[in-house]
Structures are given as C-alpha cells and as structure tokens.
Scaffold this active site. Structure first.
Site, mmCIF file in Angstrom:
data_model
loop_
_atom_site.group_PDB
_atom_site.id
_atom_site.type_symbol
_atom_site.label_atom_id
_atom_site.label_comp_id
_atom_site.label_asym_id
_atom_site.label_seq_id
_atom_site.Cartn_x
_atom_site.Cartn_y
_atom_site.Cartn_z
ATOM 1 N N LYS A 223 39.514 38.962 30.206
ATOM 2 C CA LYS A 223 39.250 37.485 30.334
ATOM 3 C C LYS A 223 40.360 36.780 30.340
ATOM 4 C CE LYS A 223 34.657 38.239 30.828
ATOM 5 N NZ LYS A 223 34.153 38.108 31.985
ATOM 6 N N ALA B 24 29.704 39.419 36.949
ATOM 7 C CA ALA B 24 29.396 40.620 36.114
ATOM 8 C C ALA B 24 30.202 40.958 35.216
ATOM 9 C CB ALA B 24 29.504 41.817 37.220
ATOM 10 N N ASP C 83 28.279 48.958 43.420
ATOM 11 C CA ASP C 83 29.089 48.994 42.190
ATOM 12 C C ASP C 83 30.500 48.231 42.679
ATOM 13 O OD1 ASP C 83 30.799 49.713 40.309
ATOM 14 O OD2 ASP C 83 30.608 51.911 40.397
ATOM 15 N N TYR D 142 38.162 43.357 25.993
ATOM 16 C CA TYR D 142 37.628 42.126 26.641
ATOM 17 C C TYR D 142 38.314 40.979 26.730
ATOM 18 C CZ TYR D 142 33.581 39.184 27.205
ATOM 19 O OH TYR D 142 32.585 38.050 27.745
ATOM 20 N N ILE E 276 22.949 35.913 32.130
ATOM 21 C CA ILE E 276 23.611 34.526 32.649
ATOM 22 C C ILE E 276 23.620 34.583 34.144
ATOM 23 C CG2 ILE E 276 25.930 33.546 32.848
ATOM 24 C CD1 ILE E 276 26.290 34.211 29.796
ATOM 25 N N ASN F 298 40.050 38.042 19.957
ATOM 26 C CA ASN F 298 38.918 38.250 19.246
ATOM 27 C C ASN F 298 39.076 39.730 18.463
ATOM 28 O OD1 ASN F 298 36.764 37.687 17.937
ATOM 29 N ND2 ASN F 298 35.201 38.074 19.552
#
Lengths: 447, 447
Positions: free
Chosen positions: B357, B289, B262, B353, B220, B347
C-alpha cells in the site's frame, strides 16, 4: 518526570504482572554515554546497492556479520546489535522479496535495542516507474517493522541521492548508535552536502564552533546545550531576561555564555545582529524556545493565540532571516528548529500551538533551499511525548496514554531530542537539509 | 459490520451512561442520499482571497450567512451547516489572527455534521517565505480543529494553485456535502486541470462514461460500482473467476457488465487491452482489488508476501501501464487506486500489506505526471477503519480500538470510500492529480 510504570514493569513482579495482564512492557532505553563506543556492534550488512562501500567504511573498525542466507530455514541464533540493508539498487517489485527474505531470516537475530537501517534511492531520483514504486514501498516495510520488532529496536529508511554517497556517514553513525534510541520509523533523505566535503573530528565534532540555543535554561533546551557542549561547542545560551538565574546556571554548566534576550521583542533581530558583529558568526543556531497556552478555540484568548505564534514561529522566522541577512551563520552553518507531533497531526486544545509548529515545518522547507546558497542547512525535529516539566503537568491518565502510544511504549527524554539535534547540526550532516525528523518512538499519532 | 456501541451510545440510556463514564460519544454520520440537495446549507463564507468568486458561484443557489464579526464577543447562535474561509490571500503570520478570530467567534455556530473548508495557497506557490510559512501553518490549525470540533463536524484544507481557481468546484462540492462524511483533517491540492475545462452534469456526472472497478463483487468494490452507477456510469465489474456468481450479481445490481479476470495472471494486461480494442476505452479505472495475509515477518510465508504484493501493487502498476500504453483511458480519464492507512503508517503484522500500500502511493505519485500528458489523472484513497467483512474478522477488542481511534469515534462505511472515489473520478476533478486522500475520520494513526 519519572515514569514509574516503566520502573515497575521492569521489576521481577511487575514483569510477571504485565505479562499476565497483557499490559505494555517497555524496555528502558539504552542511551549513548560519553566515552562509549558510538556504533552498535556487531552488525549484519546485506543488500547490493551503490552504498556498500560507504557502509563498510563506517564499520571498518567494528565487526560486521554475514546475513543468514535466505535458503536456510533455520535462522542463525547469533545475536547482533544492528542491521543495514542496502536496497538502493532495488529496481523492481520482485526484488522487494529480497528484503522480505532478509528480515524473515534475520529479524530474530536482532538483540534488544538493535538498530536497523534500510538504505534506498528516493522515488524522485528513480529512472523509471517500477523502480520508483519499489523504492516508495520500502516506507511501508520500514514503518511496519518499526512497529512489530519491539524490544526497543528501531528501524529507519535513509534515501540517499545518487552522487550523495559520501554524505551518508553522519546519518548512518547516528542511526546505528544509541544516540537515536527514541527515533524510529523515520524516513530521511540525504543529498549532496550544501557545504562540500568536510574533515570531521568524530569525537568532538563541534570543537571550535559556536552554537546559539534559545530557551536554554531548562528542559529540552538545556539538554541541547549540554549535548553540543559535550561534543565541543561553545554554547551561547539564550533565554528571557526573567529566567536570568537559571540561564546563568545553564551557561555555567556548559562552560558557555549567557545571552538574556526576549526573542519576541521588536529589537531582538537587531540585538542578535549586533551580537554577531561583536563576537562573530554562529555555526549552529537552535530555535528551541517554545510555549504552550492550551485551550479549545472557542475558549482561547487572543493573547494565548498571539503569544504562542510569536514565540514558536514568528521569532524563529524573524531571527533566521536576520542571521542569514548579516551572514550571521558561517559556511557549514546549521539552523535547527523544533516542531512537534502536534504540528504534524494537530491536537485537541492546541490549535495555536499546532498552527505555530506546522508553520515551523513551512519555515524549514521554505528556508532550506535559500540557506543552502550560504552553505547553511535548515532542519527540524518534531518531538513526541518527552518527559519534561511541561508534560509532567498533563493530567495522569492523558499523560499515561501519551507515554504509551508509541512503538517503544514510553516517553522520550530531553537528551533524545538533543542527540537528534546534534546529528542535524553535525558538520558532516550537510547532506541533510529541509527535513523534519520525529523524535517520538514512532508515536502512533500522525496526520 | 454493525457497530453496536454506536447504536447503544445514541440511545437515551446509553448517552447518559457514556457521558457519566467519559466514554466516546460518536454521532451516527449523516450521509448523502440520492435526490437530496448535495451542498450543506446554510454556510458561512468568510475571508478575502482570490477564491471568493468561485465559492459564491458554487453557493449561488443556496444560502450563505455572514460571519459573526470578530468584534462581537457574544457569538451569534444561529446554527449553520458549513463554513468556508478563503485564506488564499494570507501573506503574513499576523494575518493568521483572522482565522483565529473567525473560528473563535463562529465555531459554536456550526451545527452537528457541519462541513468546514479552509482554502489556501500551497507553500510551494507562495511568493515569499512569510507567506509560505503562514500558508503551511494552516495545516496545524485545520488538523487541530478537525480534532476538537467533534459533533461529526469535518474540517479540510484545500490548497488551490494560482490560476486553478476554476478547477475548485468539484472538490468544494464534495467537501461541503454529506458525501465526505468520513473524510476529515485532509489537505488536498488543486491544480490546473489536466484535461482543460469540461461541462459537467452535476446530477449524473458519469452519464455516458465507462468505469472499470476491480474487486467489485463485494465490500468496498461493490459500493464503488454502485456509486459510479448511481451517478450515471456504465460499470464493468472485475473480479476473479472464482467469484463468478457474486460478480454476476454485482454487475446485475448496477446494470453493468461482468468481466471475470485474475488481475495477477500473466495475460491480464493483454486481456484488458483486448477488451479495450473490442469495447472501447475506459473513462474511469478503479484499482480496488486487494487482499491481506497478516503475519509478523518472522512467521510470514514467502507466498503470503508475494501474493499480497502481486494483487495490491503489481497488478495496478501493470494494468495502469498497459491501459495508458494502448490509450485505454479516454482524455479526461481517471485512475483511482486504493492505498491504506497501513501504507502510510505501517502496521504490526502487515509488513506485506503495508509495503504494497506504500507502493501504491509511489505508483500514484510516479504515474500522475506521465498520465497527465494523456489528460488522465491518478489518485488514491487511503481508507482507515472501514466496516467490512474484512474488518468484522478482527478480534473484538482490537476492532473496538480501531473503530474509536479517530476524530469521529467510529468506523467508516464502504460508501464513504466509494463517494470519495466518486469525487476523484469526477469529470470536473481534473485539477486533482497525484494525491492520496485518507478516508479515515481523521484516524489518529499516521506516519
């Protein structure tokens, strides 16, 4: 309305077959029963925010268990029925690690049907950006845990506004009881109550209170009337004049009164106002009456569009306005509307219904600040797949999909919606205002 | 990354088989190509709000077609490629009927891949309750139509603040173009621009502008760099030093620069500030990223938790702060973050994650008002199932389910995310701030 798969999969053979085939294995939910201890017990309490006193007070009569320390790699095997993590003091992203460690060490200790509540400070009340970001991140954690813990465990996030600590009780008690069996993955905000501090009878919270419930003659409406009556309310059951017999029966069953009324009639508002002047104001008004007329938009008749909008949206708007106008709700009053997952996510073939139920969310959000000036709250429940006569008419395969597409892998019961309304209508829930709470077992469907 | 089912079902035999078996029949999406006319054409324009002038101006060079009058029972069969209904003037529930009639009469006229946009006034900007309720109800209609119109048709709701009429152009152009092929069922708010009125080169909107894209060496991120470069930007491609070769290649492919960095290193912020003092400020910063380390919480290592939080959330927070602090974004600057459906809905196996998010959403909402004081906007995209190397590693059956569980019955492409970021980063998008827009084909998954 029976879920034969749920019965089957919990029989010895069914369980083995479902396991072997990788099919969903829903657990029959444990629901609150009259006379039962309301809070789950024992419960782990952890975290270090400003809400610990409140949490401890709620649990003063029951057992709390120390959290397994994060340093131990072998989690304790003592099972608990609930967990509360007070994350309201969380101010940085690094501190999110504490929640990871807590759940890493303690998730296995949660028994079937356990209730998990994370307490936080809403991002809009945070002092700086890192704190707001960390607090907002909790939503992702809570919704993920609600999906992965399974075994009929529910997980919620309650954001408690600074200064509203005392308003937390009713919400904590609801989400840590079997009353919230079909509510999961929800984010609820608790503010300072619109009606100040109240003394509460936790056994019969609605004693001496008058509750109006529309569409009360059957299904979810009847269950709402029953729950409010069980908890002490005198319930005025409303339904269309055509449902006369069922309405009389329902009113009788809850020792309440029947009020036949077409809520879409031009004189409905004035009739209700007249009722108020004659019998007095209400303490609780539940706009439950709703209809569906499903068709895709290109096949939908104008009357299917208009009738759904009239019953589901125009009537609650018009009647709420009329009641507030004539002080038809006492201070401490509660208006509870019924929205729907369709109103949140939209639905194929339900453009009329979804429009009306999205409008209900607008009604709740728009009316809440105004009603607060009369010490009245306005909230909504948004049911997902609930087992009723309405859903029993859905074709088998679609019904099966609807039932399973949630974290509890089953449909809810009318009582689940009713108990949630009981919490929102509770005299001690004055801090919950303008909220939409889904009763959907954390349905996958969303916007 | 190839969707063989999509190919199969669009072959003559596959189509017949899918029809017979009632399987999903996704249509390959038509995406924007360089040099192609950007706006779809012809388009029906209807409604009677304060935005008609704006709409007509955008379409001044292309065809608009009269709406089929509601009185005609036989809808016209002339196909159109789009429809805009200006509902910003809607003030009552009765007026919702006009939308019903419009779509009842005109939905069949929409060709495959048509773009539908409903324009409204956000409930929070409405003068009274009935207007706010009617405007909020539009969400239910739009989301339902997005689900039922099928044939790769997309439907959105744009709430335009009073006084922000002039800020609508870039959003209207995006949602009425092939660039938004995988965006549907979205609700976007347009406010007065944070950076005043700008003169725009619609062909090369980023000409003379510098854009930083993290994680730009593949997937992406690479697509984002390509779209920004295609539209005129000089792109500074960032990736970890280990990805040196791929990064150089990516930077070369977009005629940009490579910046090995980084983003989680303690000195990342100061290195970036040094870059700014040496080469000048950025106009666009895309925090793309991201990493996944999926495990259920009881099996998740502390490093899996921390590394995901560090890359996906801590770095965007830290670098955004550092850039705003040193005026590292020019006035008219744009920060775009990448959230995820997981951050919205949670999820299973992604608590780390999803937490990161969800935090990104908090970052966008918390930073937006502050960034606005520097004439910078902050927004996020939330991708659903996108065909990348990351999703190619998902087991077949789960991948198939993920692909089909949306209104377009297919996964998106990296370009779909990139085009959406291109809109949010657009010089004319100063009125879009603090928003999270899903790029998910109206995935069923939600909170």
């Amino acid at each position: 309305m029976s879920d034969s798969y749920l019965t089957f999969v919990n029989s010895p053979w069914g369980r083995r077959l479902a396991q072997a085939a990788g099919l969903p294995q829903p657990l029959p939910l444990q629901r609150h029963r009259s006379g039962q201890q309301s809070l789950v017990n024992p419960v782990i309490v952890a975290g270090a925010g400003r809400l610990m006193t409140q949490v401890q007070r709620v649990f003063s009569d029951t057992d709390t268990v120390a959290a397994t320390p994060a340093t131990l790699n072998a989690p304790s095997t003592v099972k608990v029925q609930g967990a509360v993590f007070d994350a309201s003091g969380l101010v940085s992203l690094e501190q999110l690690d504490e929640l990871y460690r807590f759940f890493y060490c303690n998730a296995r200790r949660l028994g079937q049907h356990a209730r998990v509540v994370v307490l936080g400070t809403a991002p809009e009340h945070c002092a700086d950006l890192p704190q707001a970001v960390a607090q907002r991140a909790l939503e992702g954690l809570v919704r993920s845990l609600a999906k992965e813990l399974r075994r009929a465990i529910t997980v919620q996030l309650l954001y408690v506004a600074p200064g509203a600590e005392d308003a937390l009780d009713s919400s904590l008690r609801f989400f840590l009881s079997r009353r919230s069996a079909y509510v999961s993955g929800q984010v609820v905000r608790v503010h300072a109550p619109v009606d100040g501090h109240v003394t509460v009878n936790w056994d019969k919270p609605f004693a001496g209170r008058r509750a109006l419930v529309t569409g009360a003659s059957r299904g979810i409406g009847l269950a709402i009337a029953q729950v409010l009556a069980r908890d002490g309310a005198h319930v005025i059951c409303v339904d269309v004049p055509q449902a006369h017999d069922a309405l009389q029966q329902a009113a009788g069953a809850v020792n309440g009164s029947a009020l036949p009324l077409d809520i879409t009639a031009p004189d409905a508002a004035s009739l209700l106002q007249a009722h108020v002047s004659q019998y007095g104001a209400f303490d609780v008004v539940v706009h439950n009456a709703g209809i569906t007329r499903d068709k895709t938009i290109v096949k939908m008749s104008e009357s299917a569009w208009q009738s759904v909008l009239a019953v589901n949206l125009q009537a609650p708007l018009c009647l709420s306005n009329a009641l507030l106008e004539c002080e038809g709700l006492n201070p401490g009053g509660r208006i509870v509307c019924v929205s729907s997952i369709s109103g949140i996510a939209g639905n194929l073939g339900q453009s009329n219904y979804a429009t009306s139920k999205a409008g209900v969310i607008g009604l709740v959000q728009g009316l809440a600040p105004r009603a607060a000036t009369q010490q009245v709250t306005v909230n909504a429940v948004a049911p997902g797949f609930i087992e009723t006569q309405m859903t029993a008419r859905i074709p088998l395969m679609i019904r099966e999909a609807g039932r399973r597409m949630n974290s509890l892998s089953q449909g809810g019961q009318p009582i689940d919606v009713a108990e949630t309304i009981g919490w929102l209508a509770h005299p001690a829930s004055g801090g919950v205002n303008g909220q939409v709470v889904r009763v959907c077992g954390q349905s996958l469907l969303g916007a």
